[in-house]
Design an enzyme around this catalytic site. Structure first.
Site, PDB file in Angstrom:
ATOM      1  N   ASN A 146      -9.983  -0.663  -2.430  1.00 15.33           N
ATOM      2  CA  ASN A 146      -8.583  -0.439  -2.095  1.00 15.33           C
ATOM      3  C   ASN A 146      -7.732  -1.012  -3.232  1.00 15.33           C
ATOM      4  O   ASN A 146      -7.729  -2.217  -3.455  1.00 15.33           O
ATOM      5  CB  ASN A 146      -8.307  -1.151  -0.759  1.00 15.33           C
ATOM      6  CG  ASN A 146      -6.877  -1.049  -0.287  1.00 15.33           C
ATOM      7  OD1 ASN A 146      -5.975  -0.777  -1.066  1.00 15.33           O
ATOM      8  ND2 ASN A 146      -6.663  -1.285   0.994  1.00 15.33           N
ATOM      9  N   CYS A 176       0.819  -1.228   0.000  1.00  8.97           N
ATOM     10  CA  CYS A 176       0.000   0.000   0.000  1.00  8.97           C
ATOM     11  C   CYS A 176       0.843   1.264   0.000  1.00  8.97           C
ATOM     12  O   CYS A 176       0.396   2.317  -0.434  1.00  8.97           O
ATOM     13  CB  CYS A 176      -0.930   0.009   1.207  1.00  8.97           C
ATOM     14  SG  CYS A 176      -1.954  -1.448   1.248  1.00  8.97           S
ATOM     15  N   HIS A 225      -3.790   6.983   1.252  1.00  7.46           N
ATOM     16  CA  HIS A 225      -4.017   5.673   0.638  1.00  7.46           C
ATOM     17  C   HIS A 225      -5.435   5.243   0.998  1.00  7.46           C
ATOM     18  O   HIS A 225      -5.850   5.346   2.151  1.00  7.46           O
ATOM     19  CB  HIS A 225      -2.990   4.670   1.168  1.00  7.46           C
ATOM     20  CG  HIS A 225      -3.408   3.248   0.977  1.00  7.46           C
ATOM     21  ND1 HIS A 225      -3.777   2.751  -0.255  1.00  7.46           N
ATOM     22  CD2 HIS A 225      -3.546   2.225   1.867  1.00  7.46           C
ATOM     23  CE1 HIS A 225      -4.118   1.480  -0.103  1.00  7.46           C
ATOM     24  NE2 HIS A 225      -3.995   1.134   1.169  1.00  7.46           N
TER      25      HIS A 225
END
Ligand code: UT7
Length: 349
Positions: free
Chosen positions: A306, A114, A276
């Site tokens: 995501n 991430c 993020h």
């Protein structure tokens, strides 16, 4: 002082929209659960056998290159961030390079999940401000849907993730006070297995539970994917969601404050925070903790889920397209995820 800036940006998401309702057809979940816990309404899935991590990356990259006012031949280095590469090796950077006809220049794949994009931006920044390269193409791309467990067993992970790619071109700037002001990177391998895709791998999970993973099952080879792993369908990502959540809401504000303090700035100076897109609840928590208004934070997880290494560049590009990122604005990028790894970048646009 020579600084680097983001000179062009682009993103690509696959056409296929998968709603929470669509997922209820294959696993025991509900639109209500997913929205309440994550804010996600839908995500995109790439076309299997037609698209890949590198082809999506190439599409985003082409847009970023055009907007940077250069041609593909001007790119002098590639950084590719992904946790869902086309191949185990070589990396997706060289595959995208081949698609784009950029053969010959250096290509570096990074595996920081991430925070891959923020790590990549820091690397690009060092290359550009030292004068080594003028146009670094940085791409974050993920094809999660190819590797998720669509049974109820995998629902806590699977409902969160989506596919897509984002790209930027990092270039030098001598405009006073503008460009990437700083980057801050961190990691703590103590938490490596809290969010991990362990098998297939050469370690075979031996240190975790040799019995369970069936390792080593033969003297030579056999650690990548054992018969037992195959039989147990033990080849999917795993996450201890609450442990990740707890650490994320601590580390996001910490690393954002680190960036602000290093530049003698405070949260009220931020024009746009692009976190993020891990979970809308995490972003909301961070926003509240830092005393930021809705206008100061960009979220788009509702539409894309995501997308790991792609999430920051997709969100940044979408915000820029929406007119939310303008010359002179203070933009903060921040990420946290598997590793654990986390980082921030502060940019005067
Ligand atoms: O980007 C990388 C970093 N990743 C993250 O930041 C993710 C951080 N973690 C999270 O976002 C949250 O932990 C999740 C959204 C993943 C999960 O939410 P949670 O509130 O932590 O749920 P949980 O895992 O503690 O599970 C609660 C319950 C369980 O049922 P029981 O044991 O209470 O009966 C789960 O089995 O919810 C169940 N559950 C689900 N139910 C319906 C887990 N996933 C689902 C699902 N649909 N998809």
């Amino acid at each position: 002082m020579l600084r680097s800036k983001i000179g062009g940006l682009g993103f690509y998401v696959p056409e296929k929209v998968v709603t929470n309702h669509d997922l209820t057809r294959v696993m025991d979940t509900s639109d209500e659960w997913i929205q309440e816990r994550t804010g996600i309404v839908e995500r995109r899935y790439a076309k299997k056998h037609e698209e890949s991590t590198s082809t999506m990356g190439a599409k985003a990259a082409a847009i970023a290159i055009e907007r940077a006012g250069i041609t593909p031949q001007d790119v002098d280095f590639i950084i590719f961030a992904t946790l869902s590469p086309d191949y185990y090796f070589p990396g997706s950077g060289v595959l995208m390079q081949r698609i784009m006809g950029l053969n010959g220049i250096g290509a570096l794949d990074i595996r920081n999940q991430c925070s891959g994009f923020v790590y990549g931006l820091s690397i690009a920044d060092q290359f550009v401000k030292t004068g080594m390269y003028k146009n670094v193409l940085l791409v974050g791309s993920e094809f999660h849907s190819a590797g998720l467990d669509f049974s109820t067993r995998g629902r806590n992970v699977t409902v969160i993730f989506g596919d897509g790619a984002g790209a930027v071109v990092v270039q030098p700037t001598e405009e006073d006070g503008k460009g990437i002001l700083s980057t801050h990177l961190h990691a703590d391998g103590e938490y490596a297995e809290k969010l991990a895709y362990i098998n297939p791998g050469c370690h075979g999970g031996a240190h975790l539970d040799a019995e369970k993973y069936g390792y080593p099952d033969q003297e030579f080879g056999g650690a990548f994917l054992t018969k037992k792993m195959w039989e147990d369908e033990d080849y999917y990502p795993n996450m201890e969601g609450q442990a990740v959540f707890k650490m994320a809401v601590q580390k996001f504000p910490e690393v954002i404050m680190e960036a602000l303090t290093a530049n003698n700035l405070s949260p009220s100076d931020i024009d746009l925070l692009v976190p993020h897109q891990a979970n809308l609840r995490i972003s909301q928590f961070v926003q509240k903790r830092m005393g930021l208004s809705d206008d100061q934070v960009w979220n788009n997880i509702q539409k894309y889920g995501n997308t790991t290494a792609a999430s920051v560049p997709i969100a940044l590009c979408e915000a820029w397209e929406a007119g939310k990122v303008n010359s002179g604005d203070l933009v903060c990028l921040a990420a946290f995820g598997s590793g654990f790894t986390w980082g921030s970048a502060l940019i005067r646009w």
